[in-house]
Design an enzyme around this catalytic site. Structure first.
Site, PDB file in Angstrom:
ATOM      1  CG  ASP A   1     -41.591 -11.013  15.485  1.00 27.17           C
ATOM      2  OD1 ASP A   1     -41.326 -10.060  14.987  1.00 27.17           O
ATOM      3  OD2 ASP A   1     -41.414 -12.181  15.011  1.00 27.17           O
TER       4      ASP A   1
ATOM      5  CG  HIS B   1     -39.721  -9.473  11.813  1.00 29.92           C
ATOM      6  ND1 HIS B   1     -40.105 -10.628  12.836  1.00 29.92           N
ATOM      7  CD2 HIS B   1     -38.645  -9.958  11.229  1.00 29.92           C
ATOM      8  CE1 HIS B   1     -39.133 -11.479  12.696  1.00 29.92           C
ATOM      9  NE2 HIS B   1     -38.212 -11.172  11.649  1.00 29.92           N
TER      10      HIS B   1
ATOM     11  CB  SER C   1     -37.293 -14.413  10.769  1.00 28.96           C
ATOM     12  OG  SER C   1     -36.719 -13.933  11.923  1.00 28.96           O
TER      13      SER C   1
END
Length: 622
Positions: free
Chosen positions: A197, A264, A444
């Site tokens: 990520d 994220h 996600s």
């Protein structure tokens, strides 16, 4: 300097919440929990309504739900010299005599291993009747003790993490993943999960479970950390200015507007393995697992070339110029993707990872489109995860289709951040700031739920292959309580069923319920009252409103909660696109600005003709 999309060593991939470059409708991450909107104080929905006149007399006070179940049997221990201690017939005769004295019908059931007699009460008795029967036994000098045959439950301990009450995705009955019951069987101890990520920004609620990873971003400009590949997977941020990443197929700037840091990867990691039982923050699904941050996404996303190397390295394969991974992952999570079917290079890397025993979990994508047209969602040998909302529908943004294997909570923050997925984050917009927590939505967010579940399975049975782990998750999924057009695989993942653990244990509290049916006619507004007493001060900042409404085409309905002072907040708005039946869910409301005691109302408006229904029941949990 600006870059065009064609000037990359590999096709750019983005976190699932970034705008795709393929012409589909973009969906941005909704970081709504940092600045919540006023609602009965300051929180879950839009605004306060003016005090409304009373339209119905206040009902009698609702009674909190009983903490004990009615008693069906008693365990009676007789003193050793008593005949009833040795003779079943004597014990039966004594039970009948005691029952006659108390006005009940009692029978001897069986002898327990300790020698005690199990006595059947003939029916479920309430507290007073049970007390009368027990008093009859206690008055007998031959009886050593008498106790009710009570129920026991799985001993999974409710986390003491301060933000756990926000994590509906773990424990809510309607559309949560039923995680707490699985913790009796496994917590992820000894399992390694690689999060491919944006990297990791320091967070005290994750630090104890983070192990050394790697930064695979080869382009220094995309990396934004002063260099290319290195052993430091720290996330410096991925903010972008409008047009900084070039233009899309229609010549429009990418991104379309300035964006701030997403953090994220840290949000994803918190869902998987945030520290738990530490008196702070959130609870991770596999909270004793370790997370290995593997950085591939930076400014303007990431490239397939870097991601291929990251998959290979994370799973224990060799990558030229990169030291061997001392902690190969048991599970890989990839909450990222781009347009186009799975390419051969990515598929080859995934096949290699699976051959080394690594389970690979990927997000289905956020374009409300067929996941078969997205990479790596359409790859083989992966668990492709769609997102569901708090009501158990396929989330409005989630991709779908035959390549989807299973659904998991991904949240939907359009009405309230309380319906998103709450996890670890950072407050910095263009640089690293202070650690915090926030609600995001997306596939996600759904994928790490399955990665965490895979980690629990891996601990419970380390001999399972990636294919067997996928099969176990899919075989134990339950039907989505809402709707899923297009295909959501096996259904909503269920951690307790998959691990064979105990039942869900949601946060506790005092519950007030109205179970009287209220008919909802076309184009009308109805209310159902609950009278709350015995709660001191104001209502909580996370007041739970559980709703069970039977109604075809629930998009017709607007649902509001009305406080005793007349202020109101919208729980659900009408929607012409929501054709599913029934509303069975729990909403969270910040009602801290309103006194708890008084008459609360559920107000339901049917805004269209053609479909009707009724309020079956609803409750408030303080």
């Amino acid at each position: 300097m600006p870059r065009t999309n064609t000037a990359r060593a590999g096709a750019p991939l983005r976190p699932r919440e970034e705008a795709p470059l393929n012409g589909f409708r973009p969906l941005r991450i909704s970081v709504l929990a940092v600045t919540t909107t006023a609602l009965l104080g300051a929180g879950a929905v839009t605004s306060l309504a003016a005090p409304a006149p009373q339209d119905r007399p206040a009902p009698p006070a609702a009674t909190p739900l009983a903490a004990e179940h009615p008693v069906e049997r008693l365990i009676v221990g007789y003193k050793s010299q008593a005949a009833e201690a040795k003779s079943d017939s004597a014990a039966d005769k004594d039970a009948q005599a005691k029952g006659k004295k108390a006005g009940e019908s009692l029978d001897f059931d069986r002898r327990l291993g300790t020698g005690a007699a199990l006595v059947d009460l003939g029916a479920e008795l309430g507290e007073k009747d049970t007390a009368d029967v027990m008093a009859a036994f206690r008055a007998d000098p031959d009886v050593a003790y008498v106790v009710p045959d009570t129920r026991m439950y799985a001993t999974a301990v409710q986390p003491n993490d301060t933000e756990y009450h926000r994590q509906w995705d773990l424990f809510e009955t309607a559309a949560g993943m039923n995680v707490p019951g699985a913790w009796d069987k496994a917590t992820g101890e000894g399992v390694k999960v690689a999060v491919i990520d944006t990297g990791y920004v320091a967070h005290s609620d994750l630090a104890a479970n983070v192990i050394a990873g790697y930064d695979f971003i080869s382009d220094p400009w995309m990396a934004q950390d002063g260099g290319g590949r290195d052993s430091n997977p720290a996330d410096p941020g991925d903010w972008m200015n409008r047009g900084e990443c070039g233009t899309d197929a229609n010549g429009q700037p990418v991104p379309a507007r300035d964006t701030n840091n997403s953090w994220h990867g840290t949000h994803v990691a918190g869902t998987i393995a945030a520290a738990t039982h530490n008196g702070k923050g959130v609870a991770g699904i596999a909270y004793d697992a370790t997370v290995q941050p593997v950085r591939v996404l930076g400014k303007c996303g990431g490239t397939t070339a870097d991601i291929i190397d990251a998959i290979t390295w994370a799973s224990g394969g060799s990558v030229a110029g990169v030291p061997a991974n001392p902690n190969p992952a048991d599970v890989i999570n990839m909450s990222l993707g781009g347009g186009g079917a799975c390419d051969s290079g990515t598929q080859s890397a995934i096949n290699g990872a699976v051959s080394r025993g690594t389970t690979v979990v990927v997000a289905a994508g956020n374009s409300n489109a067929n996941a078969a047209q997205f990479n790596p969602a359409s790859c083989n040998n992966v668990i492709t995860v769609a997102a569901s909302d708090r009501e158990g529908n396929r989330a409005s943004y989630s991709n779908y289709g035959t390549v989807v294997d299973v659904a998991a909570p991904g949240g939907e923050t359009a009405v309230s951040s309380a319906n998103g997925i709450w996890s670890t984050l950072n407050s910095g917009t263009r640089s690293v700031g202070a650690e915090t927590y926030a609600a995001y939505q997306g596939t996600s967010m759904a994928a790490p739920h399955i990665a965490g579940l895979a980690a629990l399975l891996n601990q419970a049975n380390p001999s399972l292959t990636p294919g067997q782990i996928e099969t176990a998750i899919k075989n134990n999924a339950r039907p989505l309580p809402g709707s899923c057009s297009g295909g959501c695989g096996a259904g909503l993942a269920d951690a307790t069923a998959t691990l064979g653990g105990g039942g869900t244990q949601p946060p506790t509290g005092t519950v007030f319920t109205n179970s009287d049916n209220v008919t909802i006619h076309d184009n009308t507004t109805v209310t159902s009252p609950v009278s709350v007493t015995g709660i001191s001060g104001n209502a909580p900042a996370d007041l739970k409103v559980s709703v069970d409404i039977k109604h075809t085409y629930r998009g017709d309905l607007k649902i509001e909660i009305v406080a005793p002072n007349g202020s109101a907040a919208v729980l659900k708005n009408t929607s012409t696109g929501d054709s599913a039946d029934n509303v069975l869910t729990t909403y969270s409301v910040d009602a801290s600005g309103v006194a708890a005691n008084g008459t609360w109302k559920l107000r339901v408006t049917d805004a269209y003709s053609g479909d009707t229904g009724y309020i079956d029941s609803w409750s408030l949990t303080f």
